[in-house]
Scaffold this motif. Structure first.
Motif, PDB file in Angstrom:
ATOM      1  N   VAL A 181      67.108  48.600  34.297  1.00  0.00           N
ATOM      2  CA  VAL A 181      66.004  48.755  33.361  1.00  0.00           C
ATOM      3  C   VAL A 181      64.685  48.690  34.124  1.00  0.00           C
ATOM      4  O   VAL A 181      64.376  47.691  34.775  1.00  0.00           O
ATOM      5  CB  VAL A 181      66.045  47.639  32.283  1.00  0.00           C
ATOM      6  N   LYS A 182      63.935  49.768  34.073  1.00  0.00           N
ATOM      7  CA  LYS A 182      62.647  49.809  34.782  1.00  0.00           C
ATOM      8  C   LYS A 182      61.480  50.039  33.833  1.00  0.00           C
ATOM      9  O   LYS A 182      60.379  49.586  34.058  1.00  0.00           O
ATOM     10  CB  LYS A 182      62.643  50.967  35.804  1.00  0.00           C
ATOM     11  N   THR A 183      61.753  50.812  32.783  1.00  0.00           N
ATOM     12  CA  THR A 183      60.663  51.165  31.866  1.00  0.00           C
ATOM     13  C   THR A 183      60.948  50.603  30.470  1.00  0.00           C
ATOM     14  O   THR A 183      62.043  50.790  29.925  1.00  0.00           O
ATOM     15  CB  THR A 183      60.509  52.696  31.774  1.00  0.00           C
ATOM     16  N   ILE A 184      59.963  49.902  29.925  1.00  0.00           N
ATOM     17  CA  ILE A 184      60.138  49.233  28.634  1.00  0.00           C
ATOM     18  C   ILE A 184      58.981  49.611  27.717  1.00  0.00           C
ATOM     19  O   ILE A 184      57.811  49.476  28.092  1.00  0.00           O
ATOM     20  CB  ILE A 184      60.155  47.693  28.828  1.00  0.00           C
ATOM     21  N   LEU A 185      59.305  50.092  26.536  1.00  0.00           N
ATOM     22  CA  LEU A 185      58.266  50.410  25.543  1.00  0.00           C
ATOM     23  C   LEU A 185      58.200  49.283  24.510  1.00  0.00           C
ATOM     24  O   LEU A 185      59.227  48.837  23.994  1.00  0.00           O
ATOM     25  CB  LEU A 185      58.602  51.726  24.823  1.00  0.00           C
ATOM     26  N   VAL A 186      56.991  48.815  24.231  1.00  0.00           N
ATOM     27  CA  VAL A 186      56.790  47.813  23.191  1.00  0.00           C
ATOM     28  C   VAL A 186      56.186  48.524  21.983  1.00  0.00           C
ATOM     29  O   VAL A 186      55.123  49.133  22.077  1.00  0.00           O
ATOM     30  CB  VAL A 186      55.859  46.678  23.679  1.00  0.00           C
ATOM     31  N   THR A 187      56.903  48.450  20.863  1.00  0.00           N
ATOM     32  CA  THR A 187      56.386  49.094  19.658  1.00  0.00           C
ATOM     33  C   THR A 187      56.577  48.152  18.465  1.00  0.00           C
ATOM     34  O   THR A 187      57.044  47.024  18.606  1.00  0.00           O
ATOM     35  CB  THR A 187      57.062  50.475  19.426  1.00  0.00           C
ATOM     36  N   SER A 188      56.192  48.624  17.283  1.00  0.00           N
ATOM     37  CA  SER A 188      56.361  47.816  16.068  1.00  0.00           C
ATOM     38  C   SER A 188      56.286  48.754  14.866  1.00  0.00           C
ATOM     39  O   SER A 188      56.202  49.969  15.034  1.00  0.00           O
ATOM     40  CB  SER A 188      55.291  46.718  15.992  1.00  0.00           C
ATOM     41  N   SER A 189      56.304  48.181  13.677  1.00  0.00           N
ATOM     42  CA  SER A 189      56.317  49.012  12.476  1.00  0.00           C
ATOM     43  C   SER A 189      54.913  49.414  12.035  1.00  0.00           C
ATOM     44  O   SER A 189      54.660  50.554  11.659  1.00  0.00           O
ATOM     45  CB  SER A 189      56.996  48.264  11.332  1.00  0.00           C
ATOM     46  N   VAL A 190      54.021  48.417  12.021  1.00  0.00           N
ATOM     47  CA  VAL A 190      52.655  48.668  11.544  1.00  0.00           C
ATOM     48  C   VAL A 190      51.648  48.083  12.542  1.00  0.00           C
ATOM     49  O   VAL A 190      52.042  47.424  13.512  1.00  0.00           O
ATOM     50  CB  VAL A 190      52.429  48.059  10.132  1.00  0.00           C
ATOM     51  N   SER A 191      50.381  48.294  12.254  1.00  0.00           N
ATOM     52  CA  SER A 191      49.335  47.815  13.155  1.00  0.00           C
ATOM     53  C   SER A 191      49.182  46.286  13.064  1.00  0.00           C
ATOM     54  O   SER A 191      49.377  45.697  12.012  1.00  0.00           O
ATOM     55  CB  SER A 191      48.028  48.506  12.754  1.00  0.00           C
ATOM     56  N   GLY A 192      48.852  45.661  14.176  1.00  0.00           N
ATOM     57  CA  GLY A 192      48.471  44.254  14.173  1.00  0.00           C
ATOM     58  C   GLY A 192      49.588  43.242  14.339  1.00  0.00           C
ATOM     59  O   GLY A 192      49.357  42.039  14.195  1.00  0.00           O
ATOM     60  N   GLU A 193      50.798  43.693  14.650  1.00  0.00           N
ATOM     61  CA  GLU A 193      51.909  42.741  14.780  1.00  0.00           C
ATOM     62  C   GLU A 193      51.942  42.047  16.143  1.00  0.00           C
ATOM     63  O   GLU A 193      52.648  41.051  16.318  1.00  0.00           O
ATOM     64  CB  GLU A 193      53.242  43.468  14.529  1.00  0.00           C
ATOM     65  N   GLY A 194      51.195  42.590  17.100  1.00  0.00           N
ATOM     66  CA  GLY A 194      51.106  41.926  18.405  1.00  0.00           C
ATOM     67  C   GLY A 194      51.675  42.697  19.580  1.00  0.00           C
ATOM     68  O   GLY A 194      51.976  42.104  20.611  1.00  0.00           O
ATOM     69  N   LYS A 195      51.767  44.019  19.464  1.00  0.00           N
ATOM     70  CA  LYS A 195      52.308  44.839  20.566  1.00  0.00           C
ATOM     71  C   LYS A 195      51.479  44.683  21.846  1.00  0.00           C
ATOM     72  O   LYS A 195      52.038  44.489  22.922  1.00  0.00           O
ATOM     73  CB  LYS A 195      52.298  46.332  20.179  1.00  0.00           C
ATOM     74  N   SER A 196      50.169  44.787  21.707  1.00  0.00           N
ATOM     75  CA  SER A 196      49.316  44.745  22.901  1.00  0.00           C
ATOM     76  C   SER A 196      49.337  43.344  23.514  1.00  0.00           C
ATOM     77  O   SER A 196      49.394  43.188  24.736  1.00  0.00           O
ATOM     78  CB  SER A 196      47.882  45.152  22.542  1.00  0.00           C
TER      79      SER A 196
END
Ligand SMILES: Nc1ncnc2c1ncn2[C@@H]1O[C@H](COP(=O)(O)OP(=O)(O)OP(=O)(O)O)[C@@H](O)[C@H]1O
Ligand SMILES: [Mg+2]
Length: 224
Positions: free
Chosen positions: A35-50
């Protein structure tokens, strides 16, 4: 904004400890595939991805890995502010140029040892198209040759195709949800949308868990 980097600022806090557990889980999440590349996503804005992306990238860098954090939120990326770096030349601009010749000019050092950042760049009219381009795939392939880990901070899945498109280019996807905020059907839809395109979902991070004796929020990693 620097205070959001809890892993660096307050490394003994429970949130920092939770981020390190997530890092370890990801390091050991796949025996067969590196595993080298990991995407962080979520359902809606403001859940804490960044927040999670930046802290996770810092935790990997603290483990002495060479890490690149990419702000793939071409609509309202804010990682450049978190690291106090200019955003005049970022991913969106790079994808319009020659990625092979120019990527070095766009990747910036951060004040964290071993951690580099590719900011989001100027807001383009066609973010999902840019992310879906062959050039973006080629860029990731080139970058993989120069870094141990690449963490991609994405947009929410709800209503946007950006992260769905990106999920096909990465090894693992992590979905963030927030307590008393994310609705169960939103989270289910996110998982379904990712699975529909064959994304490898590593798990769900439950973010913003209130702690009884602390002002910090906790994060817990749940196997999917
Ligand atoms: N575990 C946490 N502890 C404390 N604050 C947090 C935590 N997670 C997120 N936050 C705060 O919540 C706010 C929203 O977080 P963030 O910007 O990371 O969300 P996002 O999912 O990236 O949103 P967007 O979809 O708009 O990009 C920020 O102010 C961030 O600092
Ligand atoms: Mg964000």
């Amino acid at each position: 904004m620097r205070s959001e980097l809890i892993v660096e600022k307050n490394s003994k806090s429970s949130v920092a400890e939770a981020i390190r557990i997530i890092r370890t889980n990801l390091l050991f999440s796949s025996a067969d595939k590196k595993v080298k590349t990991i995407l962080v996503t979520s359902s809606v804005s403001g859940e804490g991805k960044s927040f999670i992306s930046a802290n996770l990238a810092t935790a990997f860098a603290q483990n002495d890995y060479k890490v690149l954090l990419i702000d793939c939120d071409l609509r309202k990326g804010r990682l450049h502010r978190l690291f106090n770096i200019t955003n005049d030349k970022g991913l969106s601009n790079l994808l319009l140029g020659d990625v092979e010749k120019e990527y070095k000019e766009y990747v910036k050092k951060t004040y964290i040892h071993n951690l580099h950042l590719l900011t989001s760049g100027i807001v383009p009219p066609n973010p999902s198209e840019l992310l879906d381009s062959n050039k973006n795939q080629k860029l990731l392939e080139i970058l993989k040759g120069h870094y141990d880990y690449i963490i991609c901070d994405g947009t929410p899945v709800g209503g946007l195709t950006d992260s769905i498109v990106m999920s096909k280019n990465v090894d693992k996807v992590v979905v963030v949800c927030a307590v008393n905020y994310t609705k169960l059907d939103q989270l289910e839809n996110t998982k379904k949308s990712l699975q529909n395109v064959g994304a490898d979902v590593a798990g769900v991070i439950v973010n913003k868990v209130p702690e009884v004796h602390s002002s910090y929020y906790g994060n817990y990693y749940v196997e999917n």
